[in-house]
Scaffold this motif. Structure first.
Motif, PDB file in Angstrom:
ATOM      1  N   GLY A 101       0.934  -1.234  -0.081  1.00 22.42           N
ATOM      2  CA  GLY A 101       0.119  -0.012  -0.106  1.00 22.42           C
ATOM      3  C   GLY A 101       1.066   1.302   0.014  1.00 22.42           C
ATOM      4  N   MET A 102       0.731   2.009  -0.989  1.00 22.76           N
ATOM      5  CA  MET A 102       1.448   3.275  -1.114  1.00 22.76           C
ATOM      6  C   MET A 102       1.793   3.995   0.104  1.00 22.76           C
ATOM      7  SD  MET A 102       2.443   2.980  -4.216  1.00 22.76           S
ATOM      8  CE  MET A 102       2.805   4.479  -4.853  1.00 22.76           C
ATOM      9  N   GLY A 103       2.706   4.396   0.753  1.00 24.77           N
ATOM     10  CA  GLY A 103       2.623   5.184   1.666  1.00 24.77           C
ATOM     11  C   GLY A 103       2.430   4.669   3.118  1.00 24.77           C
ATOM     12  N   SER A 104       2.336   3.444   2.958  1.00 20.92           N
ATOM     13  CA  SER A 104       2.018   2.771   4.345  1.00 20.92           C
ATOM     14  C   SER A 104       3.492   2.063   5.019  1.00 20.92           C
ATOM     15  CB  SER A 104       0.866   1.721   4.154  1.00 20.92           C
ATOM     16  OG  SER A 104       1.085   0.705   5.251  1.00 20.92           O
ATOM     17  N   PHE A 105       3.612   2.270   6.163  1.00 21.33           N
ATOM     18  CA  PHE A 105       4.751   1.863   6.931  1.00 21.33           C
ATOM     19  C   PHE A 105       4.441   0.395   7.168  1.00 21.33           C
ATOM     20  CE2 PHE A 105       8.430   3.485   9.340  1.00 21.33           C
ATOM     21  CZ  PHE A 105       8.578   4.502   8.544  1.00 21.33           C
ATOM     22  N   ALA A 106       3.599  -0.221   7.715  1.00 27.11           N
ATOM     23  CA  ALA A 106       3.236  -1.463   8.086  1.00 27.11           C
ATOM     24  C   ALA A 106       3.248  -2.178   6.594  1.00 27.11           C
ATOM     25  CB  ALA A 106       1.915  -1.602   8.684  1.00 27.11           C
ATOM     26  N   GLY A 107       2.824  -1.604   5.570  1.00 26.22           N
ATOM     27  CA  GLY A 107       2.723  -2.237   4.367  1.00 26.22           C
ATOM     28  C   GLY A 107       4.253  -2.666   3.766  1.00 26.22           C
ATOM     29  N   ALA A 108       4.896  -1.563   4.165  1.00 26.21           N
ATOM     30  CA  ALA A 108       6.296  -1.872   3.481  1.00 26.21           C
ATOM     31  C   ALA A 108       7.043  -2.980   4.166  1.00 26.21           C
ATOM     32  CB  ALA A 108       7.102  -0.644   3.800  1.00 26.21           C
ATOM     33  N   LEU A 109       6.578  -2.959   5.545  1.00 28.00           N
ATOM     34  CA  LEU A 109       7.302  -4.112   6.385  1.00 28.00           C
ATOM     35  C   LEU A 109       6.697  -5.481   6.037  1.00 28.00           C
ATOM     36  CD1 LEU A 109       8.873  -4.886   9.176  1.00 28.00           C
ATOM     37  CD2 LEU A 109       6.685  -4.404  10.377  1.00 28.00           C
ATOM     38  N   ILE A 110       5.348  -5.699   6.078  1.00 24.09           N
ATOM     39  CA  ILE A 110       4.940  -6.972   5.652  1.00 24.09           C
ATOM     40  C   ILE A 110       5.048  -7.453   4.258  1.00 24.09           C
ATOM     41  CG2 ILE A 110       3.035  -8.327   5.533  1.00 24.09           C
ATOM     42  CD1 ILE A 110       3.406  -7.575   8.464  1.00 24.09           C
ATOM     43  N   GLY A 111       4.896  -6.256   3.320  1.00 24.32           N
ATOM     44  CA  GLY A 111       5.279  -6.454   1.759  1.00 24.32           C
ATOM     45  C   GLY A 111       6.738  -7.025   1.655  1.00 24.32           C
ATOM     46  N   GLY A 112       7.619  -6.122   2.271  1.00 25.27           N
ATOM     47  CA  GLY A 112       9.152  -6.336   2.140  1.00 25.27           C
ATOM     48  C   GLY A 112       9.421  -8.014   2.399  1.00 25.27           C
ATOM     49  N   LEU A 113       8.777  -8.469   3.671  1.00 24.69           N
ATOM     50  CA  LEU A 113       8.918  -9.749   3.904  1.00 24.69           C
ATOM     51  C   LEU A 113       8.405 -10.693   2.937  1.00 24.69           C
ATOM     52  CD1 LEU A 113       8.623  -9.334   7.903  1.00 24.69           C
ATOM     53  CD2 LEU A 113      10.902  -9.404   6.476  1.00 24.69           C
ATOM     54  N   LEU A 114       7.199 -10.607   2.711  1.00 23.47           N
ATOM     55  CA  LEU A 114       6.389 -11.205   1.751  1.00 23.47           C
ATOM     56  C   LEU A 114       7.278 -11.463   0.382  1.00 23.47           C
ATOM     57  CD1 LEU A 114       2.665 -10.494   2.145  1.00 23.47           C
ATOM     58  CD2 LEU A 114       3.868 -12.737   2.431  1.00 23.47           C
ATOM     59  N   ILE A 115       7.756 -10.531  -0.193  1.00 17.76           N
ATOM     60  CA  ILE A 115       8.545 -10.281  -1.385  1.00 17.76           C
ATOM     61  C   ILE A 115       9.824 -11.174  -1.060  1.00 17.76           C
ATOM     62  CG2 ILE A 115       9.717  -9.004  -3.101  1.00 17.76           C
ATOM     63  CD1 ILE A 115       6.982  -8.427  -3.462  1.00 17.76           C
TER      64      ILE A 115
END
Lengths: 289, 233
Positions: free
Chosen positions: A236-250
């Motif tokens: 999710g653009m601009g979301s901190f939590a999103g970057a965290l979960i997204g990075g690990l998922l990727i």
């Protein structure tokens, strides 16, 4: 695939995901506040990696982990001044100009690196590069474990700082309501520069954590930016939590993709995720409107 | 306290204010009236430093602030509550109030927080809620509360009654009067002529970028011309 191999793949993916998180947090922070994609992200990461490389080489011989505070602070200062002196100055208050300026900066940085450092890939040799940790069936290279833990720690500290300091609150305020921010006396231009500085400081830290197990060349930032961009879109653009979960998922997706389809073809998993997110949930996991 | 003389301002090449004189003294409520588009907000935005005037002087507490940064104007105690509230939607009520003292009044933040939540108990109830989820009236309270956190010496309120229910408008005007009784000078920028004149000491009527009428609020309220154009009487 046996359960053991999948487990090892997931663990290795998580380890790789740590740095992705850090790079993506920088990108998403800059996006959230300045409302632009920082096209210079990969090139600045590459420059930070060269900084780590040259600090490690003679005569300084500085260990990348020891260099982390210095490179992070240096990246912040460099990016802050870059924003004040170039990006903010030539943007004339238009977001689309910032986009073009960062794109221009990345072209200049990439070619300057090619000119000064040549196109050769460079690596550094640290004594702990070959050390492993056994976690069940998974073998974790020590530098990857360090990069994972340190990345998450840095993100947590940054999150706390954003939540509890006045400057952190001001950054979040400016992200959504610039005029209101000006009227409480927030120097919005300064906040832009600070946010840009912090976003790039994340890259400085990432460079220190990457170099013990990765190489640097003038184009080595690009791979990470593609991943970071996918992460930011996924989270999710601009979301901190999103970057965290997204990075690990990727990280996990990339690792399992590599296991299933081989190292080269496995890379296809990342753009595949990108397309799926855009099809199924364009706002990303944690994105608002 | 605030003295505006010969103010010319606008956006780009378009001049909206064509030589405005206006004064607010300590302890006063001064109403700036006029219908939509006559330049009321333009005046505010220039006084607050969001735009640089074309010409004229804006003197606040003896200092010429025309063309000064919003930051230094806030620092000097001139605080604007803008039209449309402009609260930080993604921040909690508490964080919004805290940022009110970002530039000024930081040392007494805790005391002011207690004071503001005394004035607006509703904000206390919503303390941890995101400001974007508040109702229009609550957001207006929050915007005023945020401004109070900066310990203003002059408060500019731009259309505080806009979009509020008639009952809330009453409450809002009563509150503005109360803040003034406590010693705060207020420039009240409003389309709501009747209620503004009821609480103001003096008033200015802006038409087409110039002051068409000014004087004590009671006199203006009794003026046949004003009654005809703004009250339909």
């Amino acid at each position: 695939m046996s359960a053991d191999i999948v487990f090892a793949g997931v663990v290795n993916g998580l380890m790789a995901g740590g740095v992705y998180v850090l790079v993506a947090v920088g990108l998403t922070l800059i996006y959230g506040v300045l409302h632009i994609i920082n096209f210079a992200h990969g090139s600045l990461l590459m420059l930070a990696m060269y900084a780590v490389y040259f600090l490690f080489r003679k005569p300084l011989g500085l260990d990348p982990y020891a260099a982390l505070p210095l490179v992070t602070a240096g990246a912040f200062a460099f990016a802050y001044l870059l924003y004040r002196g170039v990006i903010g100055r030539f943007a004339h208050g238009k977001d689309e100009n910032i986009l073009l300026i960062t794109l221009g900066l990345s072209i200049v940085a990439d070619n300057a690196a090619l000119f000064f450092f040549t196109g050769d890939t460079q690596t550094i040799d640290v004594s702990y590069a070959g050390r492993f940790l056994q976690l069940g069936p998974a073998l974790i290279p020590l530098p990857k474990l360090v990069s994972f833990l340190a990345s998450l720690l840095i993100c947590a500290l940054l999150g706390l700082w954003m939540a509890f300091t006045d400057t952190g609150k001001a950054i979040r305020a400016v992200a959504k309501e610039r005029q209101g921010a000006r009227l409480v006396g927030i120097d919005v231009e300064n906040i832009f520069a600070i946010a840009y500085g912090i976003g790039i400081a994340c890259l400085g830290a990432a460079a220190c954590l990457l170099m013990p197990f990765f190489y640097v060349s003038p184009s080595s930032g690009h791979a990470f930016v593609l991943i970071a961009f996918t992460t930011v879109v996924l989270g999710g653009m601009g979301s901190f939590a999103g970057a965290l979960i997204g990075g690990l998922l990727i990280g996990i997706v990339e690792s399992l993709g590599g296991l299933r389809f081989g190292e080269q073809l496995g890379q296809i998993a990342i753009p595949l995720v990108f397309i799926l997110v855009l099809l199924l949930r364009p706002t990303g996991l944690f994105g608002g409107r | 306290m605030l003295e505006i003389s010969g103010l010319r301002a606008g956006y780009g090449a378009v001049e909206i204010l064509r030589g405005v004189d206006l004064r607010v003294d300590a302890g006063e409520i001064v109403a700036l009236l006029g219908s939509n588009g006559v330049g009321k907000s333009t005046l505010n935005n220039n006084v607050s430093g969001l735009y640089v005037p074309f010409a004229g002087r804006i003197v606040f507490q003896g200092r010429d602030i025309s063309g000064a940064t919003p930051r230094s104007i806030v620092e000097s105690g001139l605080i604007q509550v803008p039209e449309g509230r402009r609260v930080f939607p993604n921040l909690s009520v508490r964080e919004n109030l805290e940022l009110g003292s970002y530039r000024r009044g930081r040392a007494r933040r805790a005391a002011n927080l207690a004071r503001v939540t005394d004035i607006f108990p509703r904000l206390k109830e919503r303390f941890t809620q995101k400001a974007g989820t508040l109702s229009g009236g609550e957001q207006q309270m929050l915007a005023i509360g945020r401004a109070m956190m900066a310990e203003p010496t002059l408060l500019i309120l731009d259309e505080p009654s806009l979009g509020l229910s008639p009952l809330l408008v009453e409450t809002m005007f009563a509150l503005i009067q109360k803040l003034n009784v406590d010693g705060l000078a207020i420039l009240l920028v409003e389309q709501n002529v009747v209620q503004s004149l009821a609480i103001a000491h003096r008033a200015y009527v802006l038409e087409n970028g110039v002051v068409a009428m000014s004087g004590p609020a009671q006199d203006l309220a009794a003026d046949p011309g004003l009654r005809r154009s703004y009250l339909g009487l």
